[in-house]
Design a protein around this motif. Structure first.
Motif, short mmCIF file in Angstrom:
data_model
loop_
_atom_site.label_atom_id
_atom_site.label_comp_id
_atom_site.label_asym_id
_atom_site.label_seq_id
_atom_site.Cartn_x
_atom_site.Cartn_y
_atom_site.Cartn_z
N LYS A 71 -15.37 -0.36 -2.78
CA LYS A 71 -15.53 -0.01 -1.37
C LYS A 71 -14.63 -0.86 -0.48
N GLU A 121 -11.53 0.64 1.20
CA GLU A 121 -11.71 1.88 1.94
C GLU A 121 -10.85 2.02 3.19
N ARG A 122 -10.51 0.91 3.84
CA ARG A 122 -9.79 0.97 5.12
C ARG A 122 -8.27 1.02 4.96
N TYR A 129 -4.32 5.16 -3.71
CA TYR A 129 -5.57 4.83 -4.40
C TYR A 129 -5.47 5.09 -5.90
N TRP A 157 -11.45 6.46 -3.71
CA TRP A 157 -11.05 7.53 -2.80
C TRP A 157 -12.25 8.10 -2.05
N HIS A 165 -14.90 6.42 -1.08
CA HIS A 165 -15.19 5.47 0.00
C HIS A 165 -14.15 5.58 1.12
N ALA A 166 -12.87 5.78 0.75
CA ALA A 166 -11.80 5.89 1.75
C ALA A 166 -12.00 7.14 2.61
N PHE A 191 -15.01 6.62 4.93
CA PHE A 191 -14.69 5.72 6.05
C PHE A 191 -13.83 6.45 7.08
#
Length: 250
Positions: A191, A194-195, A203, A226, A228-229, A232
């Motif tokens: 995680k 994610e940003r 990723y 990916w 989590h990305a 977000f």
């Protein structure tokens, strides 16, 4: 009447006051931040001074009596990173200005870290070569950080400086006031990416390398990163839309 708390490993209070004078005179701003960040030249040293904005009334009380200020956390976190072999500009000093019943302002000073670009430029600048190699090296850097039980809450593209040298790549973390220190489980580790980017191919590179380093399933690692990305990014977009709607009623 304000009181001050000053901490430094290399500066006297008088030197720090001279640096603050240079800061207020300087027009060499870094970034577009809600806090003010400037470069100053002092005694043959290039320094970065970050002036944190005056917090709201609730945080003025919190920083005065219950929590460390952003400047103090930046300083202490930088020392912790350095002690654990994680790249960050050399911490120099911090200063807090306090009122009798609340907190006022704080400043953090570090050495300027010479670098070639940031992670943000790695995303958007097509002229940068060897992106796959850089991403793999960066992933090793993050893995070492996680192994040292460091969770960087602001692990965003503008907060990693990248330097190219003969031995490879060096990475420096900046904007250090938000970190956690604990034995980081796998889900939290993945995680933590994610940003960093809106581009899936990045990723795929980082997930593949992290899986190799941590002994994880490659496909599952990439998929989790990916997920989590995307989550977000959706949260961030929704937040922007809400702010835009809210402004219409002001």
């Amino acid at each position: 009447m304000r009181s001050e708390i000053f901490v430094s490993s290399t500066l006297s209070r008088k030197q720090f006051q001279n640096i603050l004078e240079l800061f207020h005179e300087s027009n060499r701003k870094l970034g577009d931040d809600r806090n003010e960040i400037k470069i100053v030249e002092f005694e043959n040293r290039r320094l970065v001074v970050k002036s944190f904005k005056v917090p709201n009334i609730v945080n003025q009380i919190a920083y005065r009596f219950f929590r460390k200020s952003k400047a103090e956390r930046s300083y202490l976190n930088a020392i912790y990173l350095k002690n654990n072999g994680i790249g960050t500009p050399e911490p120099v000093a911090y200063l807090e200005q306090r009122r009798a019943v609340g907190f006022y302002k704080s400043y953090y000073v570090s050495e300027y870290a010479s670098h070639d670009f940031t992670f943000r430029e790695l995303i958007h600048d097509d002229s940068i070569e060897n992106k796959i190699e850089i991403l793999e090296s960066f992933t090793q850097f993050v893995y070492r950080m996680h192994e040292a039980q460091i969770y960087f809450l602001d692990n965003s593209p503008g907060n990693t400086l990248i330097s190219i040298n003969e031995s490879g790549y060096k990475f420096y973390l900046v904007d250090l006031n938000r970190m956690k220190f604990y034995d980081i489980p796998v889900e939290d580790r993945l995680k933590n990416f994610e940003r960093l980017s809106p581009q899936k191919w990045m990723y795929e590179i980082m997930g593949d390398k992290y899986a190799e380093l941590a002994g994880l399933d490659e496909d599952q690692t990439i998929q989790t990163m990916w997920h989590h990305a995307e989550k977000f990014r959706q949260y961030f977009q929704n937040k922007k839309r809400l702010k835009k709607k809210f402004k219409k009623f002001i």
